[in-house]
Design an enzyme around this catalytic site. Structure first.
Site, PDB file in Angstrom:
ATOM      1  N   LYS A   1       0.817  -1.226   0.000  1.00  0.00           N
ATOM      2  CA  LYS A   1       0.000   0.000   0.000  1.00  0.00           C
ATOM      3  C   LYS A   1       0.851   1.277   0.000  1.00  0.00           C
ATOM      4  O   LYS A   1       0.355   2.362   0.297  1.00  0.00           O
ATOM      5  CB  LYS A   1      -0.990   0.042   1.192  1.00  0.00           C
ATOM      6  CG  LYS A   1      -1.910  -1.150   1.347  1.00  0.00           C
ATOM      7  CD  LYS A   1      -2.518  -1.670   0.102  1.00  0.00           C
ATOM      8  CE  LYS A   1      -3.547  -0.818  -0.551  1.00  0.00           C
ATOM      9  NZ  LYS A   1      -3.996  -1.438  -1.849  1.00  0.00           N
ATOM     10  N   GLY A   2       2.110   1.134  -0.341  1.00  0.00           N
ATOM     11  CA  GLY A   2       2.987   2.307  -0.363  1.00  0.00           C
ATOM     12  C   GLY A   2       2.869   3.115  -1.651  1.00  0.00           C
ATOM     13  O   GLY A   2       3.216   4.297  -1.694  1.00  0.00           O
ATOM     14  N   GLY A   3       2.408   2.460  -2.717  1.00  0.00           N
ATOM     15  CA  GLY A   3       2.367   3.098  -4.046  1.00  0.00           C
ATOM     16  C   GLY A   3       3.216   2.313  -5.034  1.00  0.00           C
ATOM     17  O   GLY A   3       3.687   2.857  -6.038  1.00  0.00           O
TER      18      GLY A   3
ATOM     19  N   LYS B   1      -6.942   1.170  -6.610  1.00  0.00           N
ATOM     20  CA  LYS B   1      -5.847   2.060  -6.182  1.00  0.00           C
ATOM     21  C   LYS B   1      -6.426   3.451  -6.002  1.00  0.00           C
ATOM     22  O   LYS B   1      -6.982   4.012  -6.952  1.00  0.00           O
ATOM     23  CB  LYS B   1      -4.720   2.097  -7.224  1.00  0.00           C
ATOM     24  CG  LYS B   1      -4.149   0.751  -7.603  1.00  0.00           C
ATOM     25  CD  LYS B   1      -3.350   0.101  -6.490  1.00  0.00           C
ATOM     26  CE  LYS B   1      -3.005  -1.327  -6.870  1.00  0.00           C
ATOM     27  NZ  LYS B   1      -2.346  -2.059  -5.820  1.00  0.00           N
TER      28      LYS B   1
ATOM     29  N   THR C   1     -11.394   5.297  -1.264  1.00  0.00           N
ATOM     30  CA  THR C   1     -11.759   6.238  -0.208  1.00  0.00           C
ATOM     31  C   THR C   1     -11.595   5.513   1.126  1.00  0.00           C
ATOM     32  O   THR C   1     -12.108   4.401   1.301  1.00  0.00           O
ATOM     33  CB  THR C   1     -13.221   6.694  -0.387  1.00  0.00           C
ATOM     34  OG1 THR C   1     -13.359   7.135  -1.737  1.00  0.00           O
ATOM     35  CG2 THR C   1     -13.586   7.814   0.574  1.00  0.00           C
TER      36      THR C   1
HETATM   37  N1  LIG Z   1      -0.988   7.572  -9.366  1.00  0.00           N
HETATM   38  C1  LIG Z   1      -1.618   6.852  -8.464  1.00  0.00           C
HETATM   39  N2  LIG Z   1      -2.853   6.361  -8.693  1.00  0.00           N
HETATM   40  C2  LIG Z   1      -3.481   5.630  -7.752  1.00  0.00           C
HETATM   41  N3  LIG Z   1      -2.951   5.333  -6.563  1.00  0.00           N
HETATM   42  C3  LIG Z   1      -1.723   5.797  -6.287  1.00  0.00           C
HETATM   43  C4  LIG Z   1      -1.013   6.567  -7.215  1.00  0.00           C
HETATM   44  N4  LIG Z   1       0.172   6.880  -6.663  1.00  0.00           N
HETATM   45  C5  LIG Z   1       0.187   6.349  -5.456  1.00  0.00           C
HETATM   46  N5  LIG Z   1      -0.951   5.694  -5.224  1.00  0.00           N
HETATM   47  C6  LIG Z   1      -1.258   5.007  -3.961  1.00  0.00           C
HETATM   48  O1  LIG Z   1      -0.959   3.641  -4.135  1.00  0.00           O
HETATM   49  C7  LIG Z   1      -1.640   2.989  -3.088  1.00  0.00           C
HETATM   50  C8  LIG Z   1      -1.640   1.509  -3.339  1.00  0.00           C
HETATM   51  O2  LIG Z   1      -0.350   1.065  -3.102  1.00  0.00           O
HETATM   52  P1  LIG Z   1       0.253  -0.236  -3.762  1.00  0.00           P
HETATM   53  O3  LIG Z   1       0.130  -0.143  -5.233  1.00  0.00           O
HETATM   54  O4  LIG Z   1       1.620  -0.400  -3.241  1.00  0.00           O
HETATM   55  O5  LIG Z   1      -0.728  -1.325  -3.216  1.00  0.00           O
HETATM   56  S1  LIG Z   1      -0.474  -2.902  -3.178  1.00  0.00           S
HETATM   57  O6  LIG Z   1       0.380  -3.175  -2.057  1.00  0.00           O
HETATM   58  O7  LIG Z   1       0.082  -3.306  -4.461  1.00  0.00           O
HETATM   59  O8  LIG Z   1      -1.826  -3.455  -2.975  1.00  0.00           O
HETATM   60  C9  LIG Z   1      -2.988   3.646  -3.092  1.00  0.00           C
HETATM   61  O9  LIG Z   1      -3.518   3.552  -1.793  1.00  0.00           O
HETATM   62  P2  LIG Z   1      -5.021   3.868  -1.430  1.00  0.00           P
HETATM   63  O10 LIG Z   1      -5.223   5.320  -1.737  1.00  0.00           O
HETATM   64  O11 LIG Z   1      -5.177   3.577  -0.008  1.00  0.00           O
HETATM   65  O12 LIG Z   1      -5.883   2.997  -2.287  1.00  0.00           O
HETATM   66  C10 LIG Z   1      -2.709   5.071  -3.521  1.00  0.00           C
HETATM   67  O13 LIG Z   1      -2.785   5.995  -2.495  1.00  0.00           O
END
Ligand SMILES: Nc1ncnc2c1ncn2[C@@H]1O[C@H](COP(=O)(O)OS(=O)(=O)O)[C@@H](OP(=O)(O)O)[C@H]1O
Length: 380
Positions: free
Chosen positions: A137-139, A343, A346
């Site tokens: 969930k880091g991105g 991703k 909310t």
């Molecule tokens: N460009 C863009 N678009 C959408 N989301 C973005 C982006 N950059 C970073 N994020 C953040 O990525 C979070 C999900 O992290 P991960 O991809 O590492 O998740 S996972 O571990 O693979 O499930 C996801 O977390 P949540 O907001 O909690 O859904 C996003 O905050």
């Protein structure tokens, strides 16, 4: 020409006519034969001269005009025509290549050109030289998708989970999951759970101690809420975030055995990696800046991977509906695209006292982490 000449011969009123009929007939026959022979000789030599590239089977095939031009630039025109016509050894490799192009009916790869050698099959699967090891969930998905825009990055889309769940399947199995890449291209994968897997550092180091590691880190409190939001979306019957956070709500004791909390103790996990990798072989990407300034963070990542800075501001736009940066149309993709619905979910409203308590809990670990990485991520 010969026929009219022969008729001329036949109508001739020269002393020949005065010769004996027998001798006359023989002479006419001889002259006719001579005319025919001359006709055939000239016809043949004319057509041979017009087919400059005509060669015998098993020697050099005739070349198309374009190919001949390219050969001519390598060899002198006279030399080339004699080599083709007389089957002399072909000195230039260009010639051989053009020949093969003729045989196969398609343009063969030039091994000096990485793209064309890909089509000739010289691209192969390689073990990753760089891995995004965390954090959940880091991105991590955003980072990988942004990196894939780079022509020198080849990445597997799905998470392989090799170093945590499938290590027993062996490196050949792992390599087979990778996309084909050319020399100079970097093979990558991302599996965020590696960061908290005890065995992962030793295993990755055993594969190659030169593997470059990338960790996308995010405020551990927001990360925990994001993690919970994901689980909740799949299992809406789980207890509330607040109740899962505490071992004992009255005493305020945090339940560190809950994964959503555990993962955010970055300093503790990092210690495990530093037993196998020097700190400068690990790049820490700010999950917050990846949203606020994706081009800036991608600049750092490209530098770390030794890549040319190809991904810049021009690759991103902020999508107001999504609330996140998305990729603009590029050469490789016909339309702009944002990450999927899972991703950028909310988050539920969490009791602010609980959030505060969590901030206190993480503070010392965050400080330690800033110290270890030499980087203040600004979470406190
Ligand atoms: N460009 C863009 N678009 C959408 N989301 C973005 C982006 N950059 C970073 N994020 C953040 O990525 C979070 C999900 O992290 P991960 O991809 O590492 O998740 S996972 O571990 O693979 O499930 C996801 O977390 P949540 O907001 O909690 O859904 C996003 O905050």
């Amino acid at each position: 020409m010969c026929l009219s000449y022969s008729s001329l011969c036949l109508n001739d009123t020269s002393p020949l006519l005065s010769l004996l009929p027998q001798v006359r007939r023989k002479l006419v026959l001889l002259l006719t034969m001579l005319c025919l022979w001359l006709y055939m000789f000239y016809s043949c030599s004319d057509s041979c001269a017009s087919v400059r590239g005509l060669v015998l089977p098993g020697t050099v095939p005739r070349l198309p005009a374009e190919s001949q031009a390219s050969i001519t630039s390598v060899l002198a025109p006279d030399a080339i025509s004699s080599k083709i016509l007389f089957g002399l050894p072909q000195a230039s490799s260009t010639v051989a290549k053009v020949e093969r192009q003729e045989e196969t009916g398609r343009v063969l790869a030039d091994s000096s050109n990485p793209t064309s050698s890909f089509f000739s099959g010289s691209a192969d699967k390689k073990l990753p030289q760089a891995i995004i090891i965390g954090v959940k969930k880091g991105g991590t998905r955003a980072l990988l998708e942004f990196l894939r825009v780079h022509p020198d990055v080849r990445a597997v889309g799905a998470e392989p989970h090799f170093f945590d769940r499938s290590y027993h399947k062996g490196l050949t199995w792992y390599r087979d999951l990778m996309p084909r890449s050319l020399d100079g291209q970097i093979t990558m994968e991302k599996t965020p759970s590696y960061f908290i897997t005890k065995e992962a550092p030793a295993r990755i180091s055993a594969m190659s101690k030169d593997t470059k590691l990338i960790v996308v880190v995010r405020d551990p409190v927001t990360r925990a809420i994001s993690d919970y939001t994901q689980t909740f979306s799949k299992c809406p019957d789980i207890p509330t975030f607040e109740s899962l956070t505490f071992k004992n709500r009255t005493t305020g004791l945090i339940d560190t055995s809950w994964n959503a909390i555990q993962i955010g103790i970055y300093a503790k996990h990092l210690e495990n990696w530093l037993l196998y990798f020097p700190i400068n072989q690990i790049l820490f990407v700010s999950g917050e800046r990846l949203i606020g300034d994706p081009a800036g963070e991608l600049g750092r990542v490209q530098d770390f991977l030794g890549l040319k800075r190809v991904i810049t501001k021009k690759n991103f736009y902020f999508n107001k509906t999504k609330g996140f940066p998305c990729l603009k149309k590029s050469e490789g993709s016909s339309k702009s695209h944002c990450l999927g619905k899972n991703k950028g979910r909310t988050h539920p409203n969490i009791n602010q006292e609980v959030v505060q308590r969590l901030r206190e809990f993480y503070r010392p670990f965050n400080m330690k982490f800033y110290q270890m990485t030499g980087h203040d991520f600004g979470w406190d």
